[in-house]
Design a protein around this motif. Sequence first.
Motif, PDB file in Angstrom:
ATOM      1  N   ASP A 160       0.852  -1.192   0.000  1.00 32.69           N
ATOM      2  CA  ASP A 160       0.000   0.000   0.000  1.00 32.69           C
ATOM      3  C   ASP A 160       0.888   1.242   0.000  1.00 32.69           C
ATOM      4  O   ASP A 160       1.436   1.631   1.024  1.00 32.69           O
ATOM      5  CB  ASP A 160      -0.915  -0.015   1.232  1.00 32.69           C
ATOM      6  N   ASP A 161       1.058   1.847  -1.161  1.00 34.95           N
ATOM      7  CA  ASP A 161       1.931   3.017  -1.284  1.00 34.95           C
ATOM      8  C   ASP A 161       1.306   4.273  -0.691  1.00 34.95           C
ATOM      9  O   ASP A 161       1.960   5.305  -0.583  1.00 34.95           O
ATOM     10  CB  ASP A 161       2.274   3.272  -2.756  1.00 34.95           C
ATOM     11  N   ASN A 162       0.024   4.207  -0.332  1.00 34.02           N
ATOM     12  CA  ASN A 162      -0.653   5.385   0.202  1.00 34.02           C
ATOM     13  C   ASN A 162      -0.453   5.555   1.711  1.00 34.02           C
ATOM     14  O   ASN A 162      -0.863   6.546   2.279  1.00 34.02           O
ATOM     15  CB  ASN A 162      -2.153   5.310  -0.088  1.00 34.02           C
ATOM     16  N   LYS A 163       0.146   4.570   2.347  1.00 40.27           N
ATOM     17  CA  LYS A 163       0.368   4.666   3.788  1.00 40.27           C
ATOM     18  C   LYS A 163       1.671   5.408   4.070  1.00 40.27           C
ATOM     19  O   LYS A 163       2.672   5.191   3.394  1.00 40.27           O
ATOM     20  CB  LYS A 163       0.437   3.274   4.424  1.00 40.27           C
ATOM     21  N   ARG A 164       1.618   6.280   5.076  1.00 38.76           N
ATOM     22  CA  ARG A 164       2.839   6.952   5.539  1.00 38.76           C
ATOM     23  C   ARG A 164       3.251   6.283   6.848  1.00 38.76           C
ATOM     24  O   ARG A 164       2.548   6.404   7.855  1.00 38.76           O
ATOM     25  CB  ARG A 164       2.591   8.443   5.740  1.00 38.76           C
ATOM     26  N   ILE A 165       4.364   5.580   6.823  1.00 41.16           N
ATOM     27  CA  ILE A 165       4.829   4.842   8.002  1.00 41.16           C
ATOM     28  C   ILE A 165       6.125   5.472   8.494  1.00 41.16           C
ATOM     29  O   ILE A 165       7.056   5.695   7.716  1.00 41.16           O
ATOM     30  CB  ILE A 165       5.034   3.354   7.664  1.00 41.16           C
ATOM     31  N   THR A 166       6.169   5.766   9.786  1.00 42.67           N
ATOM     32  CA  THR A 166       7.356   6.351  10.402  1.00 42.67           C
ATOM     33  C   THR A 166       7.799   5.468  11.553  1.00 42.67           C
ATOM     34  O   THR A 166       6.991   5.121  12.416  1.00 42.67           O
ATOM     35  CB  THR A 166       7.070   7.777  10.928  1.00 42.67           C
ATOM     36  N   VAL A 167       9.079   5.099  11.556  1.00 39.56           N
ATOM     37  CA  VAL A 167       9.649   4.304  12.636  1.00 39.56           C
ATOM     38  C   VAL A 167      10.553   5.209  13.472  1.00 39.56           C
ATOM     39  O   VAL A 167      11.381   5.953  12.926  1.00 39.56           O
ATOM     40  CB  VAL A 167      10.447   3.105  12.083  1.00 39.56           C
ATOM     41  N   PHE A 168      10.393   5.140  14.796  1.00 43.66           N
ATOM     42  CA  PHE A 168      11.162   5.978  15.714  1.00 43.66           C
ATOM     43  C   PHE A 168      12.239   5.148  16.397  1.00 43.66           C
ATOM     44  O   PHE A 168      11.965   4.064  16.917  1.00 43.66           O
ATOM     45  CB  PHE A 168      10.237   6.584  16.772  1.00 43.66           C
ATOM     46  N   ALA A 169      13.470   5.659  16.382  1.00 44.40           N
ATOM     47  CA  ALA A 169      14.587   4.976  17.037  1.00 44.40           C
ATOM     48  C   ALA A 169      15.524   6.032  17.621  1.00 44.40           C
ATOM     49  O   ALA A 169      15.454   7.209  17.259  1.00 44.40           O
ATOM     50  CB  ALA A 169      15.330   4.095  16.041  1.00 44.40           C
ATOM     51  N   MET A 170      16.402   5.606  18.518  1.00 47.32           N
ATOM     52  CA  MET A 170      17.304   6.558  19.164  1.00 47.32           C
ATOM     53  C   MET A 170      18.443   6.982  18.253  1.00 47.32           C
ATOM     54  O   MET A 170      19.101   7.989  18.513  1.00 47.32           O
ATOM     55  CB  MET A 170      17.848   5.967  20.469  1.00 47.32           C
ATOM     56  N   GLN A 171      18.699   6.237  17.202  1.00 47.30           N
ATOM     57  CA  GLN A 171      19.742   6.614  16.246  1.00 47.30           C
ATOM     58  C   GLN A 171      19.328   6.146  14.863  1.00 47.30           C
ATOM     59  O   GLN A 171      18.517   5.224  14.738  1.00 47.30           O
ATOM     60  CB  GLN A 171      21.076   5.984  16.638  1.00 47.30           C
ATOM     61  N   PRO A 172      19.873   6.771  13.809  1.00 47.61           N
ATOM     62  CA  PRO A 172      19.530   6.335  12.458  1.00 47.61           C
ATOM     63  C   PRO A 172      19.928   4.879  12.248  1.00 47.61           C
ATOM     64  O   PRO A 172      20.992   4.440  12.674  1.00 47.61           O
ATOM     65  CB  PRO A 172      20.358   7.273  11.566  1.00 47.61           C
ATOM     66  N   LEU A 173      19.057   4.125  11.598  1.00 46.86           N
ATOM     67  CA  LEU A 173      19.281   2.703  11.348  1.00 46.86           C
ATOM     68  C   LEU A 173      19.135   2.433   9.859  1.00 46.86           C
ATOM     69  O   LEU A 173      18.584   3.261   9.129  1.00 46.86           O
ATOM     70  CB  LEU A 173      18.265   1.877  12.143  1.00 46.86           C
ATOM     71  N   PRO A 174      19.646   1.278   9.389  1.00 47.34           N
ATOM     72  CA  PRO A 174      19.469   0.959   7.966  1.00 47.34           C
ATOM     73  C   PRO A 174      17.999   1.074   7.579  1.00 47.34           C
ATOM     74  O   PRO A 174      17.130   0.507   8.239  1.00 47.34           O
ATOM     75  CB  PRO A 174      19.959  -0.494   7.870  1.00 47.34           C
ATOM     76  N   GLY A 175      17.719   1.849   6.544  1.00 46.39           N
ATOM     77  CA  GLY A 175      16.340   2.199   6.226  1.00 46.39           C
ATOM     78  C   GLY A 175      15.580   1.102   5.505  1.00 46.39           C
ATOM     79  O   GLY A 175      16.106   0.054   5.184  1.00 46.39           O
ATOM     80  N   GLY A 176      14.338   1.389   5.276  1.00 46.40           N
ATOM     81  CA  GLY A 176      13.459   0.468   4.572  1.00 46.40           C
ATOM     82  C   GLY A 176      12.342   1.243   3.930  1.00 46.40           C
ATOM     83  O   GLY A 176      12.480   2.435   3.656  1.00 46.40           O
ATOM     84  N   ASN A 177      11.213   0.592   3.732  1.00 44.31           N
ATOM     85  CA  ASN A 177      10.066   1.203   3.079  1.00 44.31           C
ATOM     86  C   ASN A 177       9.262   2.027   4.102  1.00 44.31           C
ATOM     87  O   ASN A 177       8.078   1.801   4.293  1.00 44.31           O
ATOM     88  CB  ASN A 177       9.201   0.098   2.459  1.00 44.31           C
ATOM     89  N   PHE A 178       9.951   2.959   4.759  1.00 47.02           N
ATOM     90  CA  PHE A 178       9.329   3.805   5.780  1.00 47.02           C
ATOM     91  C   PHE A 178      10.241   5.001   6.060  1.00 47.02           C
ATOM     92  O   PHE A 178      11.406   5.013   5.688  1.00 47.02           O
ATOM     93  CB  PHE A 178       9.081   3.020   7.075  1.00 47.02           C
ATOM     94  N   ARG A 179       9.680   5.985   6.742  1.00 47.46           N
ATOM     95  CA  ARG A 179      10.457   7.137   7.189  1.00 47.46           C
ATOM     96  C   ARG A 179      11.045   6.833   8.560  1.00 47.46           C
ATOM     97  O   ARG A 179      10.541   5.972   9.276  1.00 47.46           O
ATOM     98  CB  ARG A 179       9.560   8.381   7.284  1.00 47.46           C
ATOM     99  N   GLN A 180      12.075   7.584   8.935  1.00 46.10           N
ATOM    100  CA  GLN A 180      12.660   7.438  10.261  1.00 46.10           C
ATOM    101  C   GLN A 180      12.686   8.779  10.975  1.00 46.10           C
ATOM    102  O   GLN A 180      12.885   9.819  10.347  1.00 46.10           O
ATOM    103  CB  GLN A 180      14.092   6.915  10.170  1.00 46.10           C
ATOM    104  N   GLU A 181      12.474   8.736  12.280  1.00 46.42           N
ATOM    105  CA  GLU A 181      12.617   9.915  13.128  1.00 46.42           C
ATOM    106  C   GLU A 181      13.390   9.509  14.382  1.00 46.42           C
ATOM    107  O   GLU A 181      13.327   8.352  14.811  1.00 46.42           O
ATOM    108  CB  GLU A 181      11.249  10.488  13.534  1.00 46.42           C
ATOM    109  N   ILE A 182      14.104  10.474  14.968  1.00 45.18           N
ATOM    110  CA  ILE A 182      14.858  10.215  16.200  1.00 45.18           C
ATOM    111  C   ILE A 182      13.921  10.304  17.401  1.00 45.18           C
ATOM    112  O   ILE A 182      13.276  11.334  17.626  1.00 45.18           O
ATOM    113  CB  ILE A 182      16.025  11.212  16.351  1.00 45.18           C
ATOM    114  N   LEU A 183      13.844   9.230  18.158  1.00 43.61           N
ATOM    115  CA  LEU A 183      12.929   9.140  19.304  1.00 43.61           C
ATOM    116  C   LEU A 183      13.284  10.123  20.412  1.00 43.61           C
ATOM    117  O   LEU A 183      12.411  10.664  21.093  1.00 43.61           O
ATOM    118  CB  LEU A 183      12.954   7.699  19.844  1.00 43.61           C
TER     119      LEU A 183
END
Length: 201
Positions: A160-183
């Motif tokens: 589903d390309d219409n979903k905006r998924i954001t994963v939160f972690a304490m440091q940048p990690l190898p990415g994937g089919n999602f956005r990342q933010e610093i927790l």
Amino acid sequence: MEKQVVNNNWSENVIIVDADYVDNVAFNLIVNFERIIGRRIPQADLARWLVCIALDGGLRNNDNNVQVVIIHGKNKTKMENFAPANFDNELNGKAFKDNLGEFVIGTYAVEHLVNATDFYLDVVQTVCAQPEVKRVMIVPNAENAELYETLRRQMHHLDDDNKRITVFAMQPLPGGNFRQEILGYSLMNALGIKSEEIKTQ
């Protein structure tokens, strides 16, 4: 927080939280920053933190409905470093309103028969599979390499390309089919730690 009955319909916006992990991160931030800035730091304001997570996940001022799924260990009754914190008495089935909209909270204990990692991943997969869910904000124990790698694979196969998924972690990690933010940024905000306090040290 007001009492609210959580219905079975999914919201367009869902936050999924590993409560045990984020509580531990908050504890470490409190201990470290009390030493750095030389003052007592209170418990994190849970509502304020959830609003920050929603903003980092792309939500903007509107009459949104946000569903918050808080997952915790079977033996845990509350978070030690947040307020409000008691899963059954203060959080489950409660809601609060902010200028972003209404946040409705449900708390879910990991049963003894289920592996905590598998349970968390199952919840994420179930939420992402719902067609009505458009925005998912995931706060996992990203320091668990097995969990994070499986999460990356799950997101890679999401069709589903219409979903905006954001994963939160304490440091940048190898990415994937999602956005990342610093927790850490949202937690510092909820703990009342100001950037100027750190800069002056």
